[in-house]
Scaffold this motif. Structure first.
Motif, PDB file in Angstrom:
ATOM      1  N   PRO A  87      25.048 -69.841  -5.108  1.00 47.61           N
ATOM      2  CA  PRO A  87      25.402 -68.259  -5.178  1.00 47.61           C
ATOM      3  C   PRO A  87      26.746 -67.700  -5.227  1.00 47.61           C
ATOM      4  N   ASN A  88      27.757 -68.381  -4.618  1.00 46.45           N
ATOM      5  CA  ASN A  88      29.137 -67.909  -4.787  1.00 46.45           C
ATOM      6  C   ASN A  88      30.172 -68.726  -5.329  1.00 46.45           C
ATOM      7  N   GLU A  89      29.734 -69.789  -5.734  1.00 41.86           N
ATOM      8  CA  GLU A  89      30.838 -70.627  -6.421  1.00 41.86           C
ATOM      9  C   GLU A  89      31.653 -70.151  -7.444  1.00 41.86           C
ATOM     10  N   ARG A 127      40.442 -64.510  10.227  1.00 38.71           N
ATOM     11  CA  ARG A 127      39.632 -65.402   9.989  1.00 38.71           C
ATOM     12  C   ARG A 127      38.933 -65.405   8.678  1.00 38.71           C
ATOM     13  N   PHE A 128      39.519 -64.597   7.620  1.00 41.43           N
ATOM     14  CA  PHE A 128      38.893 -64.692   6.401  1.00 41.43           C
ATOM     15  C   PHE A 128      39.937 -65.522   5.338  1.00 41.43           C
ATOM     16  N   THR A 129      39.826 -66.798   5.452  1.00 41.02           N
ATOM     17  CA  THR A 129      40.591 -67.597   4.390  1.00 41.02           C
ATOM     18  C   THR A 129      39.636 -68.104   3.631  1.00 41.02           C
ATOM     19  N   VAL A 179      25.918 -56.071   0.268  1.00 35.95           N
ATOM     20  CA  VAL A 179      26.368 -56.097   1.440  1.00 35.95           C
ATOM     21  C   VAL A 179      26.538 -57.394   2.365  1.00 35.95           C
ATOM     22  N   GLY A 180      27.587 -57.670   2.911  1.00 31.71           N
ATOM     23  CA  GLY A 180      27.594 -58.977   3.736  1.00 31.71           C
ATOM     24  C   GLY A 180      27.531 -60.186   3.212  1.00 31.71           C
ATOM     25  N   LEU A 181      27.932 -60.152   1.796  1.00 29.50           N
ATOM     26  CA  LEU A 181      27.780 -61.694   1.062  1.00 29.50           C
ATOM     27  C   LEU A 181      29.241 -61.991   0.922  1.00 29.50           C
ATOM     28  N   GLY A 182      30.101 -61.460   1.472  1.00 28.80           N
ATOM     29  CA  GLY A 182      31.503 -62.174   1.575  1.00 28.80           C
ATOM     30  C   GLY A 182      32.541 -61.671   0.381  1.00 28.80           C
ATOM     31  N   LYS A 183      32.405 -60.490  -0.095  1.00 30.52           N
ATOM     32  CA  LYS A 183      33.521 -59.886  -1.057  1.00 30.52           C
ATOM     33  C   LYS A 183      34.767 -59.513  -0.193  1.00 30.52           C
ATOM     34  N   THR A 184      34.661 -59.048   0.958  1.00 30.10           N
ATOM     35  CA  THR A 184      35.957 -58.768   1.811  1.00 30.10           C
ATOM     36  C   THR A 184      36.523 -60.051   2.127  1.00 30.10           C
ATOM     37  N   HIS A 185      35.773 -60.963   2.565  1.00 28.04           N
ATOM     38  CA  HIS A 185      36.448 -62.139   2.990  1.00 28.04           C
ATOM     39  C   HIS A 185      37.055 -62.827   2.003  1.00 28.04           C
ATOM     40  N   LEU A 186      36.489 -62.815   0.777  1.00 29.16           N
ATOM     41  CA  LEU A 186      37.137 -63.513  -0.551  1.00 29.16           C
ATOM     42  C   LEU A 186      38.629 -62.884  -0.799  1.00 29.16           C
ATOM     43  N   GLU A 231      39.500 -71.529   3.556  1.00 29.66           N
ATOM     44  CA  GLU A 231      39.348 -72.470   4.327  1.00 29.66           C
ATOM     45  C   GLU A 231      38.001 -72.132   5.118  1.00 29.66           C
ATOM     46  N   THR A 232      37.880 -70.957   5.520  1.00 26.10           N
ATOM     47  CA  THR A 232      36.427 -70.773   6.343  1.00 26.10           C
ATOM     48  C   THR A 232      35.462 -70.351   5.563  1.00 26.10           C
ATOM     49  N   PHE A 233      35.586 -70.182   4.269  1.00 25.49           N
ATOM     50  CA  PHE A 233      34.620 -69.796   3.381  1.00 25.49           C
ATOM     51  C   PHE A 233      33.675 -70.745   2.895  1.00 25.49           C
ATOM     52  N   VAL A 234      32.571 -70.736   3.003  1.00 25.08           N
ATOM     53  CA  VAL A 234      31.713 -71.875   2.628  1.00 25.08           C
ATOM     54  C   VAL A 234      31.145 -71.548   1.305  1.00 25.08           C
ATOM     55  N   VAL A 235      31.409 -72.685   0.532  1.00 23.58           N
ATOM     56  CA  VAL A 235      30.921 -72.544  -0.993  1.00 23.58           C
ATOM     57  C   VAL A 235      29.650 -72.976  -1.157  1.00 23.58           C
ATOM     58  N   SER A 250      28.999 -74.585   9.916  1.00 31.42           N
ATOM     59  CA  SER A 250      30.625 -74.208   9.738  1.00 31.42           C
ATOM     60  C   SER A 250      30.791 -73.266  11.002  1.00 31.42           C
ATOM     61  N   LYS A 251      30.076 -72.008  11.132  1.00 28.22           N
ATOM     62  CA  LYS A 251      30.493 -71.178  12.232  1.00 28.22           C
ATOM     63  C   LYS A 251      30.079 -71.791  13.612  1.00 28.22           C
ATOM     64  N   ALA A 252      28.998 -72.768  13.687  1.00 30.14           N
ATOM     65  CA  ALA A 252      28.633 -73.213  15.113  1.00 30.14           C
ATOM     66  C   ALA A 252      30.150 -74.233  15.384  1.00 30.14           C
ATOM     67  N   ASN A 276      21.890 -61.138   4.977  1.00 32.46           N
ATOM     68  CA  ASN A 276      23.437 -61.396   4.686  1.00 32.46           C
ATOM     69  C   ASN A 276      23.807 -62.294   5.580  1.00 32.46           C
ATOM     70  N   VAL A 277      25.187 -62.579   5.435  1.00 33.78           N
ATOM     71  CA  VAL A 277      25.989 -63.608   6.090  1.00 33.78           C
ATOM     72  C   VAL A 277      26.388 -62.644   7.470  1.00 33.78           C
ATOM     73  N   ARG A 278      26.421 -61.574   7.268  1.00 35.52           N
ATOM     74  CA  ARG A 278      27.022 -61.054   8.540  1.00 35.52           C
ATOM     75  C   ARG A 278      25.991 -61.036   9.560  1.00 35.52           C
ATOM     76  N   GLU A 279      24.720 -60.678   9.202  1.00 37.93           N
ATOM     77  CA  GLU A 279      23.652 -60.607  10.253  1.00 37.93           C
ATOM     78  C   GLU A 279      23.351 -62.237  10.576  1.00 37.93           C
ATOM     79  N   LEU A 280      23.710 -63.109   9.813  1.00 37.40           N
ATOM     80  CA  LEU A 280      23.275 -64.529  10.385  1.00 37.40           C
ATOM     81  C   LEU A 280      24.256 -64.649  11.200  1.00 37.40           C
ATOM     82  N   GLU A 281      25.680 -64.497  11.034  1.00 34.86           N
ATOM     83  CA  GLU A 281      26.680 -64.701  11.977  1.00 34.86           C
ATOM     84  C   GLU A 281      26.275 -64.108  13.344  1.00 34.86           C
ATOM     85  N   GLY A 282      25.964 -62.758  13.275  1.00 31.35           N
ATOM     86  CA  GLY A 282      25.616 -61.885  14.325  1.00 31.35           C
ATOM     87  C   GLY A 282      24.499 -62.727  15.219  1.00 31.35           C
TER      88      GLY A 282
HETATM   89  P1  ADP Z   1      30.937 -58.010   2.101  1.00 31.78           P
HETATM   90  O1  ADP Z   1      32.411 -57.569   1.980  1.00 31.78           O
HETATM   91  O2  ADP Z   1      30.629 -58.534   0.811  1.00 31.78           O
HETATM   92  O3  ADP Z   1      30.036 -56.810   2.557  1.00 31.78           O
HETATM   93  P2  ADP Z   1      32.069 -59.608   4.050  1.00 31.78           P
HETATM   94  O4  ADP Z   1      33.142 -60.570   3.451  1.00 31.78           O
HETATM   95  O5  ADP Z   1      32.524 -58.771   5.117  1.00 31.78           O
HETATM   96  O6  ADP Z   1      31.043 -59.271   3.318  1.00 31.78           O
HETATM   97  O7  ADP Z   1      31.301 -60.809   4.812  1.00 31.78           O
HETATM   98  C1  ADP Z   1      30.560 -60.525   5.905  1.00 31.78           C
HETATM   99  C2  ADP Z   1      30.524 -61.550   7.140  1.00 31.78           C
HETATM  100  O8  ADP Z   1      29.925 -63.114   6.413  1.00 31.78           O
HETATM  101  C3  ADP Z   1      32.151 -62.096   7.177  1.00 31.78           C
HETATM  102  O9  ADP Z   1      32.302 -62.255   8.971  1.00 31.78           O
HETATM  103  C4  ADP Z   1      32.340 -63.122   6.457  1.00 31.78           C
HETATM  104  O10 ADP Z   1      33.464 -63.809   6.821  1.00 31.78           O
HETATM  105  C5  ADP Z   1      30.987 -63.729   6.524  1.00 31.78           C
HETATM  106  N1  ADP Z   1      30.868 -64.560   5.411  1.00 31.78           N
HETATM  107  C6  ADP Z   1      30.346 -64.221   3.940  1.00 31.78           C
HETATM  108  N2  ADP Z   1      30.028 -65.021   3.339  1.00 31.78           N
HETATM  109  C7  ADP Z   1      30.647 -66.416   3.726  1.00 31.78           C
HETATM  110  C8  ADP Z   1      30.856 -67.644   3.426  1.00 31.78           C
HETATM  111  N3  ADP Z   1      30.347 -68.122   2.057  1.00 31.78           N
HETATM  112  N4  ADP Z   1      31.179 -68.431   4.400  1.00 31.78           N
HETATM  113  C9  ADP Z   1      31.564 -68.070   5.506  1.00 31.78           C
HETATM  114  N5  ADP Z   1      31.656 -67.030   5.924  1.00 31.78           N
HETATM  115  C10 ADP Z   1      30.945 -66.042   5.069  1.00 31.78           C
END
Ligand code: ADP
Ligand code: MG
Length: 473
Positions: free
Chosen positions: A152-154, A141-143, A180-187, A145-149, A314-316, A338-344
Motif C-alpha cells: 500500500p505504501n511502496e 522516531r519518524f525515519t 489519516v494515520g497511514l504514514g504521511k507525516t512519518h514519511l 529506517e522505522t518505516f515498514v514498506v 517491527s514495533k514490538a 490505521n497505523v496510529r490506532e494499531l500502534e496504540g
Molecule cells: P498521517 O500523517 O498519514 O496521519 P502518521 O505519519 O502520523 O500518519 O502515522 C501515524 C503513526 O503510524 C505514526 O506513529 C507512524 O510512525 C506510524 N506509521 C504509519 N505508517 C507506518 C509504517 N508503514 N511503518 C511504521 N510506522 C508507520
C-alpha cells in the motif's frame, strides 16, 4: 555609516561599475531572482580593495552570502581587478515595525565573500532559532529506517526516497496523500532527516499547513509580511503537512501559492501532504489545485493485513517485547483503521502485561481492547453473515442454527462460522451460541475445516471471497 569613500576609484566610477555588475547579475540569474534578492542591494561605499554593499535585512544578507556573494565578487573583479572583497552591511532602508519573524539581531558588518566560513556556519545562533521557530521539529522516531514498506505504501516510499536522495528536485512538488494515520507525516519527517544527514547545509523546513497559516496571520497582524516572505523563500526544502487545512482560507491559500511558486522557480523542493488527492481538494482555487498536481502525486493506500502484521512485528521489536504470534495476528486482523490506532493498541497491550505481569494472550487483548474493538467492529454481524450465507447456498436462515448434519446444510454452516471468526470480533463460544447453541470446539473444528478446504477447493475459495466482498460492502 562607517565606511569612508576612499581608495583610488572615484565614487562615480564605482557607482558606474556597480550598475554594470547589477546588469550582469540580472542577465545571469533572471528577472525574478533579481527582483527578489538583488534589487534591494545598494552600493554603500568603497574602501581600498573592498566594496561595501548594503542590504535591507539580515535575511537578505544571508541569502546573498550563500547564493550570490561569490558571483558578485568575481563579476566585480572582472570589471575592476582591484576589487577583492565584497562586504555586506545590513542597513534597513527605513525604520521597520517590531520584527515578527526576523528576530535575529542585526549583525555588524561582516565580510562575507572573502572566503572563510563554510556555508553552514554562516548561520548565527539566533538565526537558527528563527528557522526552527518557523517550522516544527522533526520527530526522531519518524525515519525511513522505522518505516515498514508494503504494497500500500511502496510507491510513496520510493518517491520520498528519491526526493531525499536527490540534489535537485526530481519532481516538484511531491504530493503525498492518504487517509489519516497511514504514514504521511512519518514519511515527510523521514525525508527531512535524510536530507539533514546527506546535506546538512540545506535548510529543511517542515510545518503543518495550520502553522503556516498561523505564521502568516501573525505576520499580517504585525505588518511584517515582508519578513515572512523572505523567511519562507529562503528554504531549500519546504514540507507542508495537511494542506487540506487551508482549503477555503483564501488569503492563506494565496500566500501559500506565492511561496510555492517562488520556491519552485528557484529550484527548491516542495513536499505536500493532504488527506485527499489534489483533484479532490475542494475549497482550493482551481489554479492552485492543478498546480499541486504537476509534480508527482503518490497515494498511500489503506493497510493490508500483511503490512499491519509487519508493522506490529517491527514495533514490538522496538518496544523490546516478545509478543506471541497469535496476538500480533489478532491485532492485525481486528485493528484495521490505521497505523496510529494499531500502534496504540499494541502499546496498551504491552504496557498492561508489563504492569500486571500477565501472560499476553488473545483473550487478554480482547479484554484490554474491548472499547477499541467495539468501535472497530465492522458493521458485519453474525446475523448478517448467516443471512448472506443462507442466501448464497439457497438455504433457510433457520438452517444455520438447526441441528441438521447433512452436508449441503452442514458445510454452509461451517462457512458461516468461519466468516464470523474472520469478520467479527466475537469469541468462539459467542459464535457457537448463535449457531443453535453449539460448543466452541464445534466452531473451532468448522474453522479449521474451512481453512483446509479453501486451499484445496477453488470453488469454495471463490464462494468465500464473494461472500466476504459482499459482507464488507
Ligand atoms: P498521517 O500523517 O498519514 O496521519 P502518521 O505519519 O502520523 O500518519 O502515522 C501515524 C503513526 O503510524 C505514526 O506513529 C507512524 O510512525 C506510524 N506509521 C504509519 N505508517 C507506518 C509504517 N508503514 N511503518 C511504521 N510506522 C508507520
Ligand atoms: Mg499527519
Amino acid at each position: 555609516m562607517s565606511t569612508e569613500m576612499a581608495g583610488a576609484a572615484a565614487p562615480g566610477e564605482i557607482r558606474e561599475q556597480w550598475l554594470r555588475v547589477r546588469e550582469m547579475l540580472r542577465a545571469e540569474f533572471g528577472d525574478t531572482a533579481f527582483r527578489t534578492w538583488l534589487k534591494p542591494l545598494d552600493l554603500g561605499g568603497f574602501d581600498h580593495d573592498k566594496v561595501v554593499i548594503t542590504v535591507p535585512t539580515q535575511f537578505i544578507r544571508d541569502w546573498i552570502v550563500t547564493h550570490y556573494a561569490d558571483r558578485i565578487r568575481s563579476l566585480w573583479t572582472s570589471v575592476n581587478p582591484r576589487v577583492r572583497t565584497i562586504a555586506l552591511l545590513v542597513q534597513p532602508s527605513r525604520p521597520r515595525p517590531v520584527p515578527a519573524l526576523d528576530r535575529a539581531p542585526q549583525a555588524p558588518e561582516r565580510s562575507a565573500a572573502d572566503g572563510g566560513a563554510p556555508r553552514g556556519e554562516l548561520w548565527a545562533e539566533g538565526e537558527r532559532e528563527t528557522l526552527d521557530e518557523l517550522g516544527a521539529r522533526l520527530d526522531p522516531r519518524f525515519t525511513f529506517e522505522t518505516f515498514v514498506v508494503g504494497k500500500p505504501n511502496e510507491f510513496a516510499v520510493a518517491a520520498a526516497e528519491r526526493v531525499a536522495m536527490s540534489d535537485s528536485p526530481p519532481f516538484n512538488p511531491l504530493f503525498l496523500h492518504g487517509g489519516v494515520g497511514l504514514g504521511k507525516t512519518h514519511l515527510m519527517h523521514a525525508i527531512g532527516w535524510r536530507i539533514r544527514q546527506r546535506a546538512p547545509a540545506k535548510r529543511v523546513v517542515y510545518l503543518s499547513a495550520e502553522k503556516f497559516m498561523y505564521q502568516f496571520v501573525r505576520a499580517l497582524r504585525q505588518k511584517d509580511v515582508m519578513s515572512f516572505k523572505e523567511l519562507f523563500r529562503s528554504v531549500d526544502v519546504l514540507m507542508v503537512d495537511d494542506v487540506q487545512f487551508i482549503c477555503g482560507k483564501e488569503s492563506t491559500q494565496e500566500e501559500f501559492f506565492h511561496t510555492f511558486n517562488a520556491l519552485v522557480d528557484r529550484g527548491r523542493q516542495i513536499v505536500i501532504s493532504a488527506d485527499r488527492s489534489p483533484a479532490d481538494l475542494s475549497g482550493l482555487e482551481e489554479r492552485i489545485r492543478s498546480r499541486l498536481g504537476w509534480g508527482l502525486v503518490a497515494d498511500i493506500h489503506p493497510t493490508t493485513y500483511e503490512l499491519r502484521l509487519g508493522i506490529l512485528e517491527s514495533k514490538a521489536e522496538r518496544l523490546g517485547c516478545e509478543v506471541p504470534r497469535p496476538v500480533l495476528e489478532f491485532l492485525a486482523r481486528h485493528i484495521t483503521s490505521n497505523v496510529r490506532e494499531l500502534e496504540g493498541a499494541l502499546n496498551r497491550v504491552v504496557h498492561h502485561t508489563r504492569l500486571f505481569g500477565a501472560p499476553m494472550t488473545v483473550e487478554l487483548c480482547r479484554e484490554i481492547l474491548r472499547d477499541l474493538l467495539r468501535a472497530h467492529e465492522r458493521r458485519v454481524t453474525i446475523d448478517e453473515i448467516q443471512r448472506a450465507v443462507a442466501h448464497h447456498f439457497g438455504l433457510k436462515l433457520s438452517d444455520m442454527s438447526s441441528s441438521r448434519r447433512a452436508r449441503p446444510v452442514a458445510r454452509p454452516r461451517q462457512i458461516a462460522m468461519y466468516l464470523c471468526k474472520q469478520l467479527t470480533t466475537r469469541s468462539l463460544p459467542e459464535i457457537g451460541r448463535k449457531f443453535g447453541g453449539r460448543d466452541h470446539t464445534t466452531v473451532l473444528h468448522a474453522i479449521r475445516q474451512i481453512e483446509r478446504l479453501k486451499e484445496e477447493d477453488p470453488q469454495l475459495a471463490q464462494d468465500l471471497e464473494l461472500l466476504v466482498r459482499q459482507l464488507r460492502g
